[in-house]
Design a protein around this motif. Structure first.
Motif, PDB file in Angstrom:
ATOM      1  N   VAL A 123      -0.989  -2.272 -35.917  1.00 27.42           N
ATOM      2  CA  VAL A 123      -0.668  -2.452 -37.269  1.00 27.42           C
ATOM      3  C   VAL A 123       0.416  -3.480 -37.672  1.00 27.42           C
ATOM      4  O   VAL A 123       1.475  -3.294 -36.931  1.00 27.42           O
ATOM      5  CB  VAL A 123      -0.283  -1.184 -37.858  1.00 27.42           C
ATOM      6  N   PHE A 124       0.359  -4.142 -38.391  1.00 23.65           N
ATOM      7  CA  PHE A 124       1.370  -5.346 -38.718  1.00 23.65           C
ATOM      8  C   PHE A 124       1.310  -5.066 -40.220  1.00 23.65           C
ATOM      9  O   PHE A 124       0.482  -5.090 -41.170  1.00 23.65           O
ATOM     10  CB  PHE A 124       0.791  -6.702 -38.615  1.00 23.65           C
ATOM     11  N   ASP A 125       2.869  -4.965 -40.650  1.00 25.39           N
ATOM     12  CA  ASP A 125       3.223  -5.320 -42.205  1.00 25.39           C
ATOM     13  C   ASP A 125       3.070  -6.472 -42.676  1.00 25.39           C
ATOM     14  O   ASP A 125       2.999  -7.559 -41.616  1.00 25.39           O
ATOM     15  CB  ASP A 125       4.558  -4.610 -42.149  1.00 25.39           C
ATOM     16  N   ILE A 126       3.031  -7.119 -43.802  1.00 26.04           N
ATOM     17  CA  ILE A 126       3.010  -8.284 -44.102  1.00 26.04           C
ATOM     18  C   ILE A 126       4.137  -9.026 -44.635  1.00 26.04           C
ATOM     19  O   ILE A 126       4.827 -10.019 -44.023  1.00 26.04           O
ATOM     20  CB  ILE A 126       1.881  -8.421 -45.275  1.00 26.04           C
TER      21      ILE A 126
ATOM     22  N   ARG B 149      -6.692   4.346 -32.245  1.00 22.39           N
ATOM     23  CA  ARG B 149      -5.341   4.714 -31.668  1.00 22.39           C
ATOM     24  C   ARG B 149      -4.248   3.678 -32.078  1.00 22.39           C
ATOM     25  O   ARG B 149      -4.633   2.234 -31.710  1.00 22.39           O
ATOM     26  CB  ARG B 149      -5.444   4.800 -29.945  1.00 22.39           C
ATOM     27  N   ILE B 150      -3.162   3.922 -32.651  1.00 17.34           N
ATOM     28  CA  ILE B 150      -2.387   2.881 -33.232  1.00 17.34           C
ATOM     29  C   ILE B 150      -1.333   2.608 -31.881  1.00 17.34           C
ATOM     30  O   ILE B 150      -0.535   3.478 -31.438  1.00 17.34           O
ATOM     31  CB  ILE B 150      -1.592   3.317 -34.196  1.00 17.34           C
ATOM     32  N   ALA B 151      -1.696   1.614 -31.116  1.00 15.87           N
ATOM     33  CA  ALA B 151      -0.999   1.006 -29.838  1.00 15.87           C
ATOM     34  C   ALA B 151       0.224   0.581 -30.518  1.00 15.87           C
ATOM     35  O   ALA B 151       1.527   0.778 -29.673  1.00 15.87           O
ATOM     36  CB  ALA B 151      -1.715   0.098 -29.004  1.00 15.87           C
ATOM     37  N   GLY B 152       0.518  -0.342 -31.244  1.00 17.17           N
ATOM     38  CA  GLY B 152       1.644  -0.916 -31.737  1.00 17.17           C
ATOM     39  C   GLY B 152       1.745  -0.924 -33.149  1.00 17.17           C
ATOM     40  O   GLY B 152       0.870  -1.095 -33.972  1.00 17.17           O
ATOM     41  N   ASN B 153       2.840  -1.192 -33.834  1.00 18.27           N
ATOM     42  CA  ASN B 153       3.379  -1.041 -34.985  1.00 18.27           C
ATOM     43  C   ASN B 153       4.409  -1.961 -35.492  1.00 18.27           C
ATOM     44  O   ASN B 153       5.431  -1.542 -34.923  1.00 18.27           O
ATOM     45  CB  ASN B 153       3.411   0.390 -35.654  1.00 18.27           C
TER      46      ASN B 153
END
Ligand SMILES: [Mg+2]
Length: 259
Positions: free
Chosen positions: A108-111, A225-229
């Motif tokens: 997941v990336f914020d913008i 599965r959220i591996a990285g955020n």
């Protein structure tokens, strides 16, 4: 006589070591200041570290006397070096993580201030490096027409894709600017994301943390599965289902984009 010599030796040793401690102890405290009094000033580097460590919360604007410090931090090398260090660490982790055999691994990336930089707007008189509040309408107008890429995060993004993760972009931007935002992301070099989640009418009234937590929970319920955020705000990285690892991109200018 011998006892006297021993006493002199011990006293000399104690005096020497206490002098050495005072001189070399890197964490010795500075003179105490009274918190809350008019002349109390937070050291600007301490302010920035406090923001990044999530010790300082609910602040609205930076201390006015920290403007030149924040400006130098952003426009000279340190900000870029800090972002690069985070991106390298995150890419190493993406490369080393064992994929889940039952769940779909995503990042997941914020913008805002994560994939895209709005530094030109943050430096303008409207925000003045954080001495003024950031409001959504002018912020997003600038972002969709003038944003620049955060180069180290683009490299991280590509590394994450190359390592087989799907990408979810999770932003507080309103759905009404979706097309312009996609164009800005493509102009900056980003492509290939699986989902772009923007704020809809049903999300109005939620705090940034509540909104992002709810969207991440929906993803987890879909067996992701959220591996990285990765995000620049603690509201991107706190709450429910934050992911196995979180990576905080520096942002000492604002704590929230206001409606
Ligand atoms: Mg952001």
């Amino acid at each position: 006589m011998m006892r006297l010599s021993l006493l002199v030796f011990v006293a000399f040793t104690l005096l020497s070591s206490s002098h050495a401690d005072a001189e070399f102890n890197p964490i010795r405290q500075l003179g105490r200041r009274s918190v809350g009094s008019d002349d109390y000033k937070v050291n600007c580097q301490s302010f920035r570290v406090g923001v990044e460590a999530n010790n300082l919360r609910d602040w609205i604007t930076i201390p006015t006397y920290c403007k030149s410090y924040i400006k130098t931090y952003l426009q000279k090398n340190q900000y870029s070096l800090d972002v690069e260090a985070i991106a390298v660490e995150a890419a190493d982790y993406a490369e080393s993580l064992q994929k889940d055999i039952f769940l779909k691994d995503i990042w997941v990336f914020d913008i805002e201030e994560t994939l895209l930089s709005n530094l030109g707007y943050l430096a303008s008189s409207s925000v003045d490096f954080g001495t003024q509040q950031v409001y959504a309408t002018p912020y997003y107008e600038w972002l969709t027409s003038n944003a620049t890429v955060v180069p180290a995060i683009l490299e991280l993004y590509n590394a994450v894709v190359e390592n087989g993760f799907e990408i979810v972009l999770l932003s507080e931007a309103p759905e009404s600017i979706g097309d312009a935002l996609v164009q800005a992301l493509q102009n900056a070099g980003f492509s290939g994301w699986t989902k772009l989640i923007l704020k809809g009418d049903a999300d109005n009234g939620k705090s940034p943390e509540e909104y992002k937590s709810a969207k991440r929970t929906e993803l987890v319920n879909l067996r992701y599965r959220i591996a990285g955020n990765v995000g620049d705000q603690w509201s991107d990285l706190s709450g429910e289902n934050v992911g196995i690892r979180t990576f905080k991109v520096p942002n000492p200018v604002y704590n929230r984009i206001w409606d």
